[in-house]
Design an enzyme around this catalytic site. Structure first.
Site, PDB file in Angstrom:
ATOM      1  N   ASP A 179       0.901  -1.153  -0.007  1.00 51.21           N
ATOM      2  CA  ASP A 179       0.002   0.126  -0.038  1.00 51.21           C
ATOM      3  C   ASP A 179       0.837   1.061   0.004  1.00 51.21           C
ATOM      4  O   ASP A 179       1.966   1.258   0.656  1.00 51.21           O
ATOM      5  CB  ASP A 179      -0.802  -0.235   1.377  1.00 51.21           C
ATOM      6  CG  ASP A 179      -2.006   0.784   1.183  1.00 51.21           C
ATOM      7  OD1 ASP A 179      -3.292   0.240   1.379  1.00 51.21           O
ATOM      8  OD2 ASP A 179      -1.769   1.985   1.076  1.00 51.21           O
TER       9      ASP A 179
ATOM     10  N   ASN B 263      -2.263  12.869  -3.180  1.00 49.90           N
ATOM     11  CA  ASN B 263      -3.633  13.416  -4.110  1.00 49.90           C
ATOM     12  C   ASN B 263      -4.024  14.867  -3.869  1.00 49.90           C
ATOM     13  O   ASN B 263      -4.188  15.696  -4.591  1.00 49.90           O
ATOM     14  CB  ASN B 263      -4.717  12.334  -3.948  1.00 49.90           C
ATOM     15  CG  ASN B 263      -4.835  11.398  -5.149  1.00 49.90           C
ATOM     16  OD1 ASN B 263      -4.145  11.785  -6.219  1.00 49.90           O
ATOM     17  ND2 ASN B 263      -5.329  10.295  -4.897  1.00 49.90           N
TER      18      ASN B 263
ATOM     19  N   HIS C 202      -4.526  14.954  -8.680  1.00 51.82           N
ATOM     20  CA  HIS C 202      -4.736  13.513  -9.043  1.00 51.82           C
ATOM     21  C   HIS C 202      -3.708  13.207 -10.019  1.00 51.82           C
ATOM     22  O   HIS C 202      -3.467  12.078 -10.278  1.00 51.82           O
ATOM     23  CB  HIS C 202      -6.105  13.353  -9.578  1.00 51.82           C
ATOM     24  CG  HIS C 202      -7.001  13.337  -8.468  1.00 51.82           C
ATOM     25  ND1 HIS C 202      -7.291  12.239  -7.481  1.00 51.82           N
ATOM     26  CD2 HIS C 202      -7.946  14.253  -7.758  1.00 51.82           C
ATOM     27  CE1 HIS C 202      -8.120  12.683  -6.523  1.00 51.82           C
ATOM     28  NE2 HIS C 202      -8.548  13.853  -6.681  1.00 51.82           N
TER      29      HIS C 202
ATOM     30  N   ASP D  92      -1.612   9.984  -9.951  1.00 56.84           N
ATOM     31  CA  ASP D  92      -1.732   8.706 -11.021  1.00 56.84           C
ATOM     32  C   ASP D  92      -0.298   8.560 -11.430  1.00 56.84           C
ATOM     33  O   ASP D  92      -0.009   7.190 -11.877  1.00 56.84           O
ATOM     34  CB  ASP D  92      -2.396   9.290 -12.294  1.00 56.84           C
ATOM     35  CG  ASP D  92      -3.962   9.214 -11.850  1.00 56.84           C
ATOM     36  OD1 ASP D  92      -4.250   8.819 -10.777  1.00 56.84           O
ATOM     37  OD2 ASP D  92      -4.848   9.607 -12.770  1.00 56.84           O
TER      38      ASP D  92
ATOM     39  N   GLU E 157      -4.724   2.721  -3.983  1.00 56.60           N
ATOM     40  CA  GLU E 157      -3.124   2.583  -3.695  1.00 56.60           C
ATOM     41  C   GLU E 157      -2.749   1.282  -3.459  1.00 56.60           C
ATOM     42  O   GLU E 157      -1.652   1.225  -2.760  1.00 56.60           O
ATOM     43  CB  GLU E 157      -2.692   3.630  -2.917  1.00 56.60           C
ATOM     44  CG  GLU E 157      -3.239   3.707  -1.626  1.00 56.60           C
ATOM     45  CD  GLU E 157      -4.486   4.472  -1.139  1.00 56.60           C
ATOM     46  OE1 GLU E 157      -5.545   4.099  -1.823  1.00 56.60           O
ATOM     47  OE2 GLU E 157      -4.646   4.708  -0.323  1.00 56.60           O
TER      48      GLU E 157
END
Ligand code: CMP
Length: 311
Positions: free
Chosen positions: A185, A193, A198, A202, A228
């Site tokens: 994770d 974010n 974002h 990404d 994630e």
């Protein structure tokens, strides 16, 4: 020679037919016009005619509740509507005019007669059908790949992960084989974010995906199983091997820098479990790895949780 016969002489499907045969066939056809957007053939309807495209462009569509799926586009010299006439089943697809379209329609009985009287035509028909089958196979394979792949990272998705984990558990039970699972994770991903946006988020996920692909064995399969959250399935591995793999992946992520313009450091936490050491069910293996990941987070992140302590 009539216009229709001249046209028929240029249709690839009919190329083995002689002038007399084509003239006789031309007499059996009728010219029909369709406006742009018209459905010439509707899926599920009974089939009465074969169509040869004289002018314009049509789209062969498999309609589904969410989106119409395009199977093919056909233009001048192509034919459609043969399947229902050959197999006596309803129309297999909808054929829609993309432009104003002129076709030559040939009724079912005439079509079947000319096919059985003309071996050359039957062969051309088989060749054309085999191309259609091959194209359809390719489309099915692309679609089924899309169904199990995460579009952002290109990794296999959660659905594929669940299937594969069930398969590995089944194999372990049946053949006494073993495998291991690593779950990872990205630490504080929500913060990345929220503060950097974002697009950067990404980029980080894509980068992690690439690291997982490049730093796992060829036999291992990396997955993106959540926002994630990532997983790696390691066939023929035990808990010790999975622990090594998890620590190595965490070290690579912690030492490298994501390719963004921001001065960003990313760390990950991981948990792992092995089958049969931690159980012989999906829930045992996944639950143990997930518990270990949870412990790693609780102990300050950027580390690998102990599966023994988590059970
Ligand atoms: P039929 O089933 O009678 O009616 C729909 C027509 O669409 C079908 O015959 C074929 O002519 C055409 N068709 C169906 N699937 C494909 C495909 N995959 N590629 C090209 N044409 C197709």
């Amino acid at each position: 020679m009539s216009d229709t016969t001249e046209y028929l002489a240029r249709v690839p499907l009919l190329q083995t037919m002689g002038a007399r045969e084509l003239e006789r066939l031309a007499e059996r056809t009728r010219r029909v016009h369709f406006r742009s957007g018209a459905d010439i053939v509707e899926i599920g309807a009974p089939g009465r005619s074969l169509y040869l495209v004289l002018d314009g462009l049509v789209q062969v569509i498999y309609p589904s509740p969410s989106v119409d799926f395009e199977l093919a586009r056909l233009g001048v010299g192509d034919f459609f509507g043969e399947m229902a006439l050959l197999n006596d089943k309803p129309r297999s697809a909808t054929v829609r005019a993309l432009t104003p379209v002129d076709v030559l329609a040939l009724d079912k009985e005439d079509f079947r007669r000319v096919v059985s009287d003309t071996p050359g035509l039957a062969l051309e028909l088989l060749a054309a059908l085999s191309v259609r089958i091959r194209n359809a196979d390719e489309q099915i394979s692309t679609l089924s790949d899309q169904a199990v792949r995460d579009p952002l990272t290109g990794l296999l998705n959660r659905r594929a992960f669940q299937e594969r984990l069930h398969e590995e558990v089944d194999r372990a039970r049946r053949y006494d084989s073993r495998f291991a699972l690593v779950i990872m994770d990205v630490d504080h991903f929500k913060g990345i974010n929220d503060t950097l946006g974002h697009i950067v988020g990404d980029e980080v996920l894509t980068w992690v995906g690439r690291i997982l692909q490049e730093h796992t064995r060829a036999a291992d399969s990396p997955f993106r199983i959540g926002g994630e959250e990532f997983a790696v399935l390691c066939p023929a591995s035990d808990a010790t091997m999975a622990g090594h793999a998890a620590r190595r992946l965490i070290a690579v992520v912690g030492e490298a820098k994501p390719p963004t313009e921001h001065d960003l450091r990313v760390t990950m936490s991981a948990g792992y479990a092995a089958c049969p050491e931690h159980g012989l069910s999906f829930e045992d293996v996944y639950g143990t790895a997930d518990g270990a990941l949870f412990r790693a987070k609780g102990l300050g992140r950027n580390q690998v949780g102990d599966p023994a302590a988590a059970t």
